[in-house]
Design a protein around this motif. Structure first.
Motif, PDB file in Angstrom:
ATOM      1  N   SER A 136      -9.278  -1.115  20.328  1.00  0.00           N
ATOM      2  CA  SER A 136      -9.700  -1.030  21.728  1.00  0.00           C
ATOM      3  C   SER A 136      -9.620  -2.382  22.419  1.00  0.00           C
ATOM      4  N   ALA A 137      -9.848  -3.451  21.656  1.00  0.00           N
ATOM      5  CA  ALA A 137      -9.833  -4.792  22.238  1.00  0.00           C
ATOM      6  C   ALA A 137      -8.439  -5.271  22.620  1.00  0.00           C
ATOM      7  N   LEU A 138      -7.403  -4.614  22.082  1.00  0.00           N
ATOM      8  CA  LEU A 138      -6.028  -5.044  22.329  1.00  0.00           C
ATOM      9  C   LEU A 138      -5.475  -4.483  23.635  1.00  0.00           C
ATOM     10  N   LYS A 139      -4.647  -5.276  24.288  1.00  0.00           N
ATOM     11  CA  LYS A 139      -3.846  -4.770  25.388  1.00  0.00           C
ATOM     12  C   LYS A 139      -2.813  -3.776  24.832  1.00  0.00           C
ATOM     13  N   PRO A 140      -2.300  -2.859  25.640  1.00  0.00           N
ATOM     14  CA  PRO A 140      -1.164  -2.048  25.186  1.00  0.00           C
ATOM     15  C   PRO A 140      -0.025  -2.957  24.732  1.00  0.00           C
ATOM     16  N   GLY A 141       0.512  -2.695  23.570  1.00  0.00           N
ATOM     17  CA  GLY A 141       1.549  -3.554  23.014  1.00  0.00           C
ATOM     18  C   GLY A 141       1.014  -4.729  22.225  1.00  0.00           C
ATOM     19  N   GLY A 142      -0.313  -4.903  22.192  1.00  0.00           N
ATOM     20  CA  GLY A 142      -0.911  -5.997  21.432  1.00  0.00           C
ATOM     21  C   GLY A 142      -0.731  -5.802  19.933  1.00  0.00           C
ATOM     22  N   ARG A 143      -0.751  -6.906  19.204  1.00  0.00           N
ATOM     23  CA  ARG A 143      -0.540  -6.864  17.758  1.00  0.00           C
ATOM     24  C   ARG A 143      -1.876  -6.983  17.017  1.00  0.00           C
ATOM     25  N   PHE A 144      -1.969  -6.274  15.899  1.00  0.00           N
ATOM     26  CA  PHE A 144      -3.148  -6.317  15.045  1.00  0.00           C
ATOM     27  C   PHE A 144      -2.685  -6.671  13.644  1.00  0.00           C
ATOM     28  N   VAL A 145      -3.246  -7.737  13.080  1.00  0.00           N
ATOM     29  CA  VAL A 145      -2.850  -8.226  11.759  1.00  0.00           C
ATOM     30  C   VAL A 145      -4.053  -8.163  10.825  1.00  0.00           C
ATOM     31  N   ILE A 146      -3.899  -7.471   9.711  1.00  0.00           N
ATOM     32  CA  ILE A 146      -4.907  -7.465   8.655  1.00  0.00           C
ATOM     33  C   ILE A 146      -4.285  -8.085   7.408  1.00  0.00           C
ATOM     34  N   ASP A 147      -4.928  -9.116   6.902  1.00  0.00           N
ATOM     35  CA  ASP A 147      -4.518  -9.758   5.654  1.00  0.00           C
ATOM     36  C   ASP A 147      -5.507  -9.336   4.574  1.00  0.00           C
ATOM     37  N   PHE A 148      -5.080  -8.449   3.701  1.00  0.00           N
ATOM     38  CA  PHE A 148      -5.944  -7.855   2.680  1.00  0.00           C
ATOM     39  C   PHE A 148      -5.352  -8.142   1.303  1.00  0.00           C
ATOM     40  N   PHE A 149      -6.177  -8.074   0.267  1.00  0.00           N
ATOM     41  CA  PHE A 149      -5.621  -8.226  -1.073  1.00  0.00           C
ATOM     42  C   PHE A 149      -4.842  -6.979  -1.474  1.00  0.00           C
ATOM     43  N   ASN A 150      -3.967  -7.136  -2.453  1.00  0.00           N
ATOM     44  CA  ASN A 150      -3.255  -5.997  -3.031  1.00  0.00           C
ATOM     45  C   ASN A 150      -4.136  -5.420  -4.134  1.00  0.00           C
ATOM     46  N   ALA A 151      -4.825  -4.332  -3.823  1.00  0.00           N
ATOM     47  CA  ALA A 151      -5.820  -3.774  -4.741  1.00  0.00           C
ATOM     48  C   ALA A 151      -5.217  -3.392  -6.095  1.00  0.00           C
ATOM     49  N   GLU A 152      -3.985  -2.888  -6.083  1.00  0.00           N
ATOM     50  CA  GLU A 152      -3.356  -2.470  -7.341  1.00  0.00           C
ATOM     51  C   GLU A 152      -3.305  -3.634  -8.327  1.00  0.00           C
ATOM     52  N   LYS A 153      -2.841  -4.790  -7.846  1.00  0.00           N
ATOM     53  CA  LYS A 153      -2.695  -5.943  -8.733  1.00  0.00           C
ATOM     54  C   LYS A 153      -4.051  -6.556  -9.067  1.00  0.00           C
ATOM     55  N   ILE A 154      -4.939  -6.616  -8.089  1.00  0.00           N
ATOM     56  CA  ILE A 154      -6.267  -7.190  -8.324  1.00  0.00           C
ATOM     57  C   ILE A 154      -6.977  -6.457  -9.461  1.00  0.00           C
ATOM     58  N   ILE A 155      -6.931  -5.145  -9.429  1.00  0.00           N
ATOM     59  CA  ILE A 155      -7.608  -4.353 -10.466  1.00  0.00           C
ATOM     60  C   ILE A 155      -6.926  -4.540 -11.822  1.00  0.00           C
ATOM     61  N   ARG A 156      -5.612  -4.553 -11.811  1.00  0.00           N
ATOM     62  CA  ARG A 156      -4.873  -4.664 -13.068  1.00  0.00           C
ATOM     63  C   ARG A 156      -5.079  -6.025 -13.740  1.00  0.00           C
ATOM     64  N   LYS A 157      -5.205  -7.086 -12.931  1.00  0.00           N
ATOM     65  CA  LYS A 157      -5.303  -8.455 -13.458  1.00  0.00           C
ATOM     66  C   LYS A 157      -6.737  -8.984 -13.472  1.00  0.00           C
ATOM     67  N   MET A 158      -7.700  -8.132 -13.254  1.00  0.00           N
ATOM     68  CA  MET A 158      -9.085  -8.574 -13.091  1.00  0.00           C
ATOM     69  C   MET A 158      -9.610  -9.304 -14.333  1.00  0.00           C
ATOM     70  N   VAL A 159     -10.234 -10.459 -14.093  1.00  0.00           N
ATOM     71  CA  VAL A 159     -10.929 -11.217 -15.129  1.00  0.00           C
ATOM     72  C   VAL A 159     -12.404 -10.849 -15.032  1.00  0.00           C
ATOM     73  N   SER A 160     -12.966 -10.296 -16.092  1.00  0.00           N
ATOM     74  CA  SER A 160     -14.300  -9.707 -16.004  1.00  0.00           C
ATOM     75  C   SER A 160     -15.429 -10.733 -15.974  1.00  0.00           C
ATOM     76  N   LEU A 161     -15.197 -11.937 -16.517  1.00  0.00           N
ATOM     77  CA  LEU A 161     -16.259 -12.939 -16.569  1.00  0.00           C
ATOM     78  C   LEU A 161     -15.684 -14.321 -16.286  1.00  0.00           C
ATOM     79  N   GLU A 162     -16.383 -15.067 -15.415  1.00  0.00           N
ATOM     80  CA  GLU A 162     -15.948 -16.409 -15.060  1.00  0.00           C
ATOM     81  C   GLU A 162     -17.182 -17.292 -14.904  1.00  0.00           C
ATOM     82  N   GLU A 163     -17.084 -18.533 -15.390  1.00  0.00           N
ATOM     83  CA  GLU A 163     -18.163 -19.510 -15.264  1.00  0.00           C
ATOM     84  C   GLU A 163     -17.653 -20.688 -14.443  1.00  0.00           C
ATOM     85  N   ILE A 164     -18.400 -21.065 -13.396  1.00  0.00           N
ATOM     86  CA  ILE A 164     -18.003 -22.158 -12.509  1.00  0.00           C
ATOM     87  C   ILE A 164     -19.219 -23.040 -12.256  1.00  0.00           C
ATOM     88  N   SER A 165     -19.010 -24.354 -12.315  1.00  0.00           N
ATOM     89  CA  SER A 165     -20.068 -25.302 -11.970  1.00  0.00           C
ATOM     90  C   SER A 165     -19.587 -26.202 -10.845  1.00  0.00           C
TER      91      SER A 165
END
Length: 265
Positions: A136-165
């Motif tokens: 609704s916020a866009l003018k007619p012809g306005g562009r909308f860009v969503i930068d999202f992760f690729n869920a397929e790869k994220i799930i497949r490559k998921m590291v279940s435990l990480e420790e960071i200090s």
């Protein structure tokens, strides 16, 4: 004693100092190179009006303003907006606002949702409300860009435990997937974040829906948006569901966005 946050995770976690510390090493140079590549592709009009939805502390809104665009950044985190307000100037405004709520109509030449700032909500109704508001916020012809992760790869490559200090603060991060009954069994990627800061301990959580391309295609079709292209990384190479790191969707407003029944998911 451990303190467990009870509110919606995105209404609390983003306001904490710990969020800023955990993600302080994000690659700003890579992000700016992506924005340069993206803006070259979009070829927006000189002094275009642009919206940065989920702007965080305003870094990328500032980048857009530096390019000469009239930029508005919105975020539902008051602390993020407080950090961003110091950058305000004639062509840059920041507002405390939930992207699910309509506030501009037919105003912007482009709207951006960068770096997986979508899919936080617990229901599909909220996803649609956000798409409706931004369309609704866009003018007619306005562009909308969503930068999202690729869920397929994220799930497949998921590291279940990480420790960071960092800064004498220890983070234990556990990742998993769950099914969300509120979205007809949609997979949710869950990151549980345990913080130990001296004698204090906290527990936070990130929950992001594992949305795929057909989900976004359906949302766009319902809200007057035409999907123009899908890229798989910040160099704008073609999207590959199996190998791409990102899913960058470029759409165009071709007709008014439609209202939808609020009692449906």
């Amino acid at each position: 004693m451990r303190e467990t946050v009870k509110q919606e995770w995105f209404e609390t976690w983003f306001d904490t100092t710990y969020y800023q510390i955990l993600y302080e090493n994000r690659d700003v140079k890579e992000a700016e190179e992506f924005l340069n590549t993206l803006l070259h592709y979009l070829k927006l009009p000189v002094e275009a009006s642009v919206l940065d939805a989920g702007c965080g502390n305003g870094r990328y809104s500032v980048f857009l303003a530096d390019k000469g665009y009239n930029a508005v950044g919105i975020d539902l985190s008051w602390k993020n907006i407080q950090r961003a307000l110091k950058f305000e100037r004639e062509n840059l405004t920041f507002l405390l606002h939930d992207m699910r709520e309509t506030f501009y109509i037919n105003y912007f030449d482009a709207a951006f949702n960068f770096f997986t700032s979508f899919g936080y909500f617990s229901t599909e109704k909220d996803n649609l409300k956000a798409i409706h508001s931004l369309s609704s916020a866009l003018k007619p012809g306005g562009r909308f860009v969503i930068d999202f992760f690729n869920a397929e790869k994220i799930i497949r490559k998921m590291v279940s435990l990480e420790e960071i200090s960092r800064s004498n603060i220890h983070f234990t991060i556990k990742k998993c997937t769950e099914l969300n009954p509120e979205t007809a069994g949609q997979t949710v990627i869950v990151k549980k974040i345990f913080v130990k800061d001296g004698e204090k301990e906290f527990e936070f959580e990130e929950r992001v829906q594992a949305l795929r391309l057909p989900d976004f295609e359906r949302y766009f079709q319902m809200q007057g948006l035409k999907l123009c292209n899908v890229f798989g990384d910040y160099d704008l190479r073609p999207f590959d569901p199996e190998h791409s790191d990102r899913m960058i969707l470029i759409s165009e407003k071709v007709q008014p966005s439609h209202n939808f029944p609020l009692d449906k998911r």
